[in-house]
Design a protein around this motif. Structure first.
Motif, PDB file in Angstrom:
ATOM      1  N   GLY A 106      38.878 -92.223  44.619  1.00  0.00           N
ATOM      2  CA  GLY A 106      39.286 -92.082  46.019  1.00  0.00           C
ATOM      3  C   GLY A 106      40.550 -92.869  46.330  1.00  0.00           C
ATOM      4  O   GLY A 106      41.279 -92.550  47.257  1.00  0.00           O
ATOM      5  N   GLN A 111      43.884 -89.771  39.755  1.00  0.00           N
ATOM      6  CA  GLN A 111      42.996 -88.778  40.362  1.00  0.00           C
ATOM      7  C   GLN A 111      43.705 -88.061  41.509  1.00  0.00           C
ATOM      8  O   GLN A 111      43.628 -86.834  41.636  1.00  0.00           O
ATOM      9  CB  GLN A 111      41.755 -89.510  40.881  1.00  0.00           C
ATOM     10  N   ALA A 112      44.443 -88.835  42.318  1.00  0.00           N
ATOM     11  CA  ALA A 112      45.143 -88.259  43.470  1.00  0.00           C
ATOM     12  C   ALA A 112      46.210 -87.258  43.019  1.00  0.00           C
ATOM     13  O   ALA A 112      46.412 -86.227  43.663  1.00  0.00           O
ATOM     14  CB  ALA A 112      45.766 -89.366  44.308  1.00  0.00           C
ATOM     15  N   ALA A 114      46.038 -85.461  40.289  1.00  0.00           N
ATOM     16  CA  ALA A 114      45.300 -84.275  39.857  1.00  0.00           C
ATOM     17  C   ALA A 114      44.858 -83.442  41.060  1.00  0.00           C
ATOM     18  O   ALA A 114      44.938 -82.213  41.042  1.00  0.00           O
ATOM     19  CB  ALA A 114      44.091 -84.677  39.012  1.00  0.00           C
ATOM     20  N   TYR A 115      44.414 -84.114  42.126  1.00  0.00           N
ATOM     21  CA  TYR A 115      44.042 -83.402  43.357  1.00  0.00           C
ATOM     22  C   TYR A 115      45.245 -82.657  43.913  1.00  0.00           C
ATOM     23  O   TYR A 115      45.175 -81.493  44.266  1.00  0.00           O
ATOM     24  CB  TYR A 115      43.554 -84.386  44.429  1.00  0.00           C
ATOM     25  N   PHE A 221      42.895 -91.357  49.403  1.00  0.00           N
ATOM     26  CA  PHE A 221      43.269 -89.969  49.133  1.00  0.00           C
ATOM     27  C   PHE A 221      42.163 -88.966  49.459  1.00  0.00           C
ATOM     28  O   PHE A 221      42.161 -87.839  48.986  1.00  0.00           O
ATOM     29  CB  PHE A 221      43.716 -89.828  47.670  1.00  0.00           C
ATOM     30  N   ASP A 222      41.187 -89.387  50.287  1.00  0.00           N
ATOM     31  CA  ASP A 222      40.088 -88.479  50.643  1.00  0.00           C
ATOM     32  C   ASP A 222      40.574 -87.294  51.474  1.00  0.00           C
ATOM     33  O   ASP A 222      40.141 -86.166  51.274  1.00  0.00           O
ATOM     34  CB  ASP A 222      39.001 -89.236  51.415  1.00  0.00           C
ATOM     35  N   ARG A 223      41.466 -87.571  52.438  1.00  0.00           N
ATOM     36  CA  ARG A 223      41.858 -86.506  53.373  1.00  0.00           C
ATOM     37  C   ARG A 223      43.291 -86.040  53.170  1.00  0.00           C
ATOM     38  O   ARG A 223      43.615 -84.897  53.426  1.00  0.00           O
ATOM     39  CB  ARG A 223      41.713 -87.004  54.818  1.00  0.00           C
ATOM     40  N   LYS A 224      44.159 -86.991  52.755  1.00  0.00           N
ATOM     41  CA  LYS A 224      45.571 -86.633  52.614  1.00  0.00           C
ATOM     42  C   LYS A 224      46.013 -86.787  51.176  1.00  0.00           C
ATOM     43  O   LYS A 224      45.665 -87.776  50.528  1.00  0.00           O
ATOM     44  CB  LYS A 224      46.429 -87.571  53.479  1.00  0.00           C
ATOM     45  N   PRO A 225      46.804 -85.852  50.675  1.00  0.00           N
ATOM     46  CA  PRO A 225      47.261 -85.977  49.289  1.00  0.00           C
ATOM     47  C   PRO A 225      48.217 -87.158  49.103  1.00  0.00           C
ATOM     48  O   PRO A 225      48.859 -87.610  50.060  1.00  0.00           O
ATOM     49  CB  PRO A 225      47.972 -84.652  49.015  1.00  0.00           C
ATOM     50  N   ILE A 226      48.296 -87.608  47.869  1.00  0.00           N
ATOM     51  CA  ILE A 226      49.252 -88.665  47.538  1.00  0.00           C
ATOM     52  C   ILE A 226      50.657 -88.141  47.843  1.00  0.00           C
ATOM     53  O   ILE A 226      50.959 -86.971  47.595  1.00  0.00           O
ATOM     54  CB  ILE A 226      49.099 -89.096  46.055  1.00  0.00           C
TER      55      ILE A 226
END
Lengths: 239, 181
Positions: A106, A111-112, A114-115, A221-226
């Motif tokens: 998170g 991870q961000a 990849a998201y 990074f739960d709601r907004k992308p990096i």
């Protein structure tokens, strides 16, 4: 006097200053180029290649390439997006990234990325390498399963903290972050207040006793992308 | 008109992803209007009864039975979806992948601090499927058409994926629905 330099990123004119890299000038102008090993407080290193762009038709790491007048940079084309995805997928398969149990989930930059790139599964087989954990230090642990060899801790400890606690050892698949002691992290001069501890983009170097403090839904990074805050800045600059 | 069929299974998983299927709440009523379940723990059908439009696979392959079931799913489903992180990358069961299998079994059945096993025997009944050398992601065993990451994947992601695919629409998940935890 510092010379202003104008160059083009994805068809958009960007004004930077002589001596800046493509990535520095782009971020300052509110254009986000995905990156991982780069950190604004550290010297550029160019190890992860996630920030690769096409410079006048050739691939180059934007964090180490200085800007030049009239330079044409391609960062969000289909081709570059695909290269970037491949690079991030390779980082996932060559380590042991168990996001479901990781304290950094998170808030993790890998991870961000990849998201943001929309990766649902890597195209390469997982290597599941054997890596070492060192939890000997009372305040900090290093879990090399999650390390992406970005060198941020190496640079921060050497250049900011002035302690040189970390360095790379070995080559190729054997390459790892080693600590400056007879063997264990506990015997180094590392303190939990060091820049080298805070600057890890993944969950490889973490402070003890601070896991899962922020609930799911409120993490970075739960709601907004990096990169979203940089792009918002870019929109403000334009209006 | 006959409804399309959906099959589901949990291989080396914890059934958390199946919980997430149920977590679509009242939409489960819409779901049973849309599809019939075939082989699945939800209706307890043990074998396929007809060809399925979609197969949802939770968990990776830890033993030979997981491989058999997964191949059976590939044979009987038009679209196969890896559901959740274990199916996609092995997940928690794959944490044994860095440890030789023999050492895992010795620790679990002979040398672990809470083990009581005076015969020092590792279970070897032929009913018990043999473990694989390591836990494999599903797409390293058969062709997988779509991946829904998450531990578990959000119910909304499962709903969006199944309904989009049944309507022959492209599967596009918004940012909030691609999560690895």
């Amino acid at each position: 006097m510092i010379k202003p330099i104008t160059f083009i990123v994805d068809g958009k004119e960007i004004r930077g200053r002589e001596g800046q890299t493509i990535l520095q000038a782009a971020l300052e102008a509110g254009v986000y180029i995905p990156h991982l090993c780069f950190h604004p407080d550290l010297k550029p290193f160019g190890s992860c290649r996630v920030c690769t762009v096409m410079v006048n038709g050739r691939p180059a790491a934007s964090c180490t390439t200085p800007i030049a007048e009239g330079m044409i940079v391609e960062s969000s084309s289909e081709r570059i997006r695909e290269y970037r995805k491949i690079l991030v997928e390779m980082l996932f398969v060559e380590g042991n990234h168990f996001c479901m149990v990781c304290e950094k989930s998170g808030n993790c930059e890998l991870q961000a990325l990849a998201y943001r790139l929309g990766i649902t599964a890597p195209r390469f087989p997982y290597l599941f390498p054997k890596r070492e954990v060192d939890a000997s230090h009372p305040e900090v642990f290093i879990d090399r399963n999650r390390c992406v060899l970005c060198g941020r801790c190496v640079r921060a400890s050497r250049d900011v903290d002035g302690k040189h606690v970390f360095d790379f050892a070995g080559r190729g698949p054997e390459k790892k972050v080693a600590v400056n002691s007879k063997g264990r992290l506990a015997e180094t001069k590392l303190s939990s207040a060091d820049k080298a501890v805070d600057i890890c983009p993944v969950g490889a170097i973490l402070k003890k006793g601070e896991a899962y403090m922020v609930p799911v839904g409120k993490r970075a990074f739960d709601r907004k992308p990096i990169g979203a805050e940089i792009e918002e800045k870019g929109t403000d600059l334009q209006s | 008109m006959k409804k399309p069929r959906v099959a589901t299974t949990s291989l080396a998983g914890c059934f958390g992803c199946h919980m997430s299927i149920l977590d679509i709440d009242e939409k489960i009523l819409d779901l049973i209007e849309l599809v019939d379940f075939d082989k699945s723990p939800i209706d307890d059908l043990k074998e396929f009864t007809a060809r399925c439009a979609i197969g949802l696979v939770e968990g990776g392959c830890a033993n030979e039975d997981n491989v058999r079931v997964l191949r059976d799913f590939r044979k009987n489903c038009d679209i196969l979806i890896s559901l959740g992180d274990c199916a996609i990358m092995g997940g928690v069961p794959a944490m044994r992948n860095g440890i030789p299998l023999e050492e895992c079994l010795r620790e679990a059945f002979m040398e672990g601090p809470t083990v009581y096993n005076p015969e020092r025997r590792i279970p070897d009944d032929e009913e018990i499927p043999l473990l694989l050398d390591k836990v494999y992601p599903c797409h390293e065993v058969v062709k997988i058409d779509y991946h829904l990451p998450g531990c578990p994947p959000p119910a909304e992601a499962i709903w969006k994926a199944v309904t989009a695919l049944l309507e022959n629409k492209p599967l596009e998940l918004p940012y909030e629905l691609i999560k690895y935890d």
